[in-house]
Design an enzyme around this catalytic site. Structure first.
Site, PDB file in Angstrom:
ATOM      1  N   ASP A   1       1.013  -1.171  -0.096  1.00 48.03           N
ATOM      2  CA  ASP A   1      -0.310  -0.092   0.182  1.00 48.03           C
ATOM      3  C   ASP A   1       0.802   1.203  -0.190  1.00 48.03           C
ATOM      4  O   ASP A   1       1.822   1.352   1.193  1.00 48.03           O
ATOM      5  CB  ASP A   1      -0.956  -0.108   0.795  1.00 48.03           C
ATOM      6  CG  ASP A   1      -2.172   1.153   1.320  1.00 48.03           C
ATOM      7  OD1 ASP A   1      -2.404   1.265  -0.021  1.00 48.03           O
ATOM      8  OD2 ASP A   1      -2.199   1.608   2.372  1.00 48.03           O
ATOM      9  N   HIS A   2       0.782   2.660  -0.913  1.00 44.10           N
ATOM     10  CA  HIS A   2       1.110   4.029  -0.548  1.00 44.10           C
ATOM     11  C   HIS A   2       3.096   3.111  -1.065  1.00 44.10           C
ATOM     12  O   HIS A   2       3.499   3.307   0.078  1.00 44.10           O
ATOM     13  CB  HIS A   2       0.618   4.490  -0.098  1.00 44.10           C
ATOM     14  CG  HIS A   2      -0.169   5.081  -0.167  1.00 44.10           C
ATOM     15  ND1 HIS A   2      -0.560   6.115  -0.891  1.00 44.10           N
ATOM     16  CD2 HIS A   2      -1.591   4.714   0.960  1.00 44.10           C
ATOM     17  CE1 HIS A   2      -1.988   6.571  -0.598  1.00 44.10           C
ATOM     18  NE2 HIS A   2      -2.840   4.858  -0.220  1.00 44.10           N
TER      19      HIS A   2
ATOM     20  N   HIS B   1      -7.687  10.000   3.618  1.00 45.51           N
ATOM     21  CA  HIS B   1      -7.548   8.946   4.241  1.00 45.51           C
ATOM     22  C   HIS B   1      -8.052   9.686   5.963  1.00 45.51           C
ATOM     23  O   HIS B   1      -7.458  10.654   6.697  1.00 45.51           O
ATOM     24  CB  HIS B   1      -5.863   8.698   4.683  1.00 45.51           C
ATOM     25  CG  HIS B   1      -5.708   8.116   3.147  1.00 45.51           C
ATOM     26  ND1 HIS B   1      -4.612   8.771   2.509  1.00 45.51           N
ATOM     27  CD2 HIS B   1      -5.492   6.987   3.201  1.00 45.51           C
ATOM     28  CE1 HIS B   1      -4.734   7.525   1.201  1.00 45.51           C
ATOM     29  NE2 HIS B   1      -5.603   6.622   1.593  1.00 45.51           N
TER      30      HIS B   1
ATOM     31  N   SER C   1     -12.533   4.754   4.843  1.00 50.64           N
ATOM     32  CA  SER C   1     -13.555   3.669   6.002  1.00 50.64           C
ATOM     33  C   SER C   1     -15.126   4.743   5.896  1.00 50.64           C
ATOM     34  O   SER C   1     -14.879   5.641   5.960  1.00 50.64           O
ATOM     35  CB  SER C   1     -12.745   4.732   6.963  1.00 50.64           C
ATOM     36  OG  SER C   1     -11.424   3.425   7.505  1.00 50.64           O
TER      37      SER C   1
HETATM   38  P1  13P Z   1      -8.480   5.007   5.336  1.00 53.55           P
HETATM   39  O1  13P Z   1      -7.966   5.696   6.466  1.00 53.55           O
HETATM   40  O2  13P Z   1     -10.048   5.691   5.023  1.00 53.55           O
HETATM   41  O3  13P Z   1      -8.665   3.637   6.180  1.00 53.55           O
HETATM   42  O4  13P Z   1      -8.355   4.765   3.985  1.00 53.55           O
HETATM   43  C1  13P Z   1      -7.104   3.915   4.004  1.00 53.55           C
HETATM   44  C2  13P Z   1      -6.522   3.548   2.733  1.00 53.55           C
HETATM   45  O5  13P Z   1      -6.471   4.587   2.150  1.00 53.55           O
HETATM   46  C3  13P Z   1      -5.566   2.355   2.473  1.00 53.55           C
HETATM   47  O6  13P Z   1      -4.573   2.893   1.748  1.00 53.55           O
HETATM   48  O1  G3H Z   2      -3.198   4.892   3.457  1.00 53.52           O
HETATM   49  C1  G3H Z   2      -2.371   5.126   4.721  1.00 53.52           C
HETATM   50  C2  G3H Z   2      -2.858   3.606   5.359  1.00 53.52           C
HETATM   51  O2  G3H Z   2      -4.006   3.692   6.093  1.00 53.52           O
HETATM   52  C3  G3H Z   2      -1.276   3.312   5.824  1.00 53.52           C
HETATM   53  O3  G3H Z   2      -1.598   4.018   7.357  1.00 53.52           O
HETATM   54  O4  G3H Z   2       0.872   4.087   6.553  1.00 53.52           O
HETATM   55  O5  G3H Z   2      -0.160   4.641   8.927  1.00 53.52           O
HETATM   56  O6  G3H Z   2       0.631   1.978   7.580  1.00 53.52           O
HETATM   57  P1  G3H Z   2       0.620   3.891   7.083  1.00 53.52           P
HETATM   58 ZN    ZN Z   3      -4.571   4.667   0.649  1.00 53.42          ZN
END
Ligand code: 13P
Ligand code: G3H
Ligand code: ZN
Length: 316
Positions: free
Chosen positions: A81-82, A179, A213
């Site tokens: 993720d990201h 987010h 979310s």
């Molecule tokens: P939320 O913060 O809305 O749960 O989004 C999570 C997200 O996009 C993780 O990549």
């Molecule tokens: O979009 C980001 C996700 O919620 C992950 O968050 O980088 O704090 O693990 P994090």
């Molecule tokens: Zn995200």
């Protein structure tokens, strides 16, 4: 069983969205697998850069492999993720990930294409698919903070050009979400009009919704009643997921809601049993509550009950 993200998308496209849930530890992992099994749903496990360094990236891999053994009926993909360029390359070379996300959305358009293409070339060479992002979500993305006023929705024309030039396999679009737990100050709104325009230009191409979310108000109230301070927290209406799925949204990212479950369970646990100092009682409650939360979310996404279809179509 770990499958490719691409295969999951093929089954889901236009029919339902697959929940992409972030994990950091074993309690979340156990709850996630249990909840997806209870609701008979395929799913995507997301690992962020922060999650990889919370303990050790190898620890998370081991936890996931073990969960796969404990829950042999589960069908899921593992996704970064990201990611930045270095983290993407590390995940591609690890041989563990089904897909990676390169997030160069903070870069100018051409630079975003250039970086994404680099990742695509390396990933495709070893059969891994790539999610990229175009547009800017409000709120905080990894290390980049984008103020609400600066938030930019994805431009549908640019989306087509971006996908064609970068060769990415799915696209995270900015359609009004952000987010974290504070998404909307007034009335919320997903920009379905933007989604429609993107889908017109990119038919059958999987789109991704970040920042999805729901920030349930009863959860927020319980947290605040147990000593928390989350004033004005607000999220996406989960009843909009199905409509988004018909418009090409195939992956929906959820992290914050799971953190709220964790926060509520632990705050209530220590409030109600102040003499307790054992981590296991709240941990046990959390795993159960997390499984319930995941199963409920999968109902909203339309992925609940789809496991037999997924297994049939993938021949497993
Ligand atoms: P939320 O913060 O809305 O749960 O989004 C999570 C997200 O996009 C993780 O990549
Ligand atoms: O979009 C980001 C996700 O919620 C992950 O968050 O980088 O704090 O693990 P994090
Ligand atoms: Zn995200």
């Amino acid at each position: 069983m770990i499958v490719t993200t691409k295969d999951l998308f093929k089954v889901a496209y236009g029919k339902f969205a697959i929940g992409a849930y972030n994990i950091n530890n074993l309690e979340q992992t156990m709850g996630l697998f249990q909840g997806c099994l209870d609701s008979q749903a395929p799913f995507i496990i997301q690992i962020s850069k922060g999650a990889r360094s919370y303990t050790n990236k190898k620890m998370l891999e081991a936890i996931i492999r073990t969960a796969d053994e404990i829950f042999p009926d589960s069908v899921f993909a593992v996704h970064l993720d990201h990611g930045d360029l270095d983290t993407c390359m590390d995940c591609i070379n690890s041989g563990f990930y089904s897909s990676v996300m390169i997030d160069a959305s903070h870069e100018p358009f051409e630079k975003n294409i250039e970086i994404t293409k680099k990742v695509v070339d390396a990933a495709h060479a070893v059969g891994i698919s790539v999610e990229a992002e175009l547009g800017k979500l409000g709120g905080v993305e990894e290390h980049v903070s984008v103020s609400e006023s600066d938030a930019k929705l994805t431009n549908p024309e640019q989306a087509k050009e971006f996908v064609t030039k970068s060769g990415c396999d799915s696209l995270a679009c900015a359609i009004g979400t952000s987010h974290g737990a504070f998404k909307f100050s007034g009335t919320q709104g997903l920009h379905f009009d933007v989604l429609e325009e993107i889908q017109k230009r990119l038919p059958k191409f999987p789109l991704v919704m970040h920042g999805s979310s729901s920030v349930p108000q009863d959860e927020v109230q319980r947290i605040n009643a147990a000593g928390g301070s989350l004033k004005g927290a607000k999220g996406v209406d989960a009843d909009q997921f199905r409509k988004a799925a018909t418009l090409g949204v195939t992956k929906i990212n959820i992290d914050t809601d799971g953190r709220l479950v964790w926060c509520r369970v632990h705050r209530e646990s220590f409030r109600d049993d102040p003499a307790n100092f054992d981590l296991r009682p709240p941990g046990k409650v959390f795993m159960k509550e997390y499984a319930k939360f995941i199963a409920h979310k999968n109902e909203k996404l339309g992925s609940a009950g789809q496991l037999p279809l997924v297994k049939k179509q993938l021949g497993i």
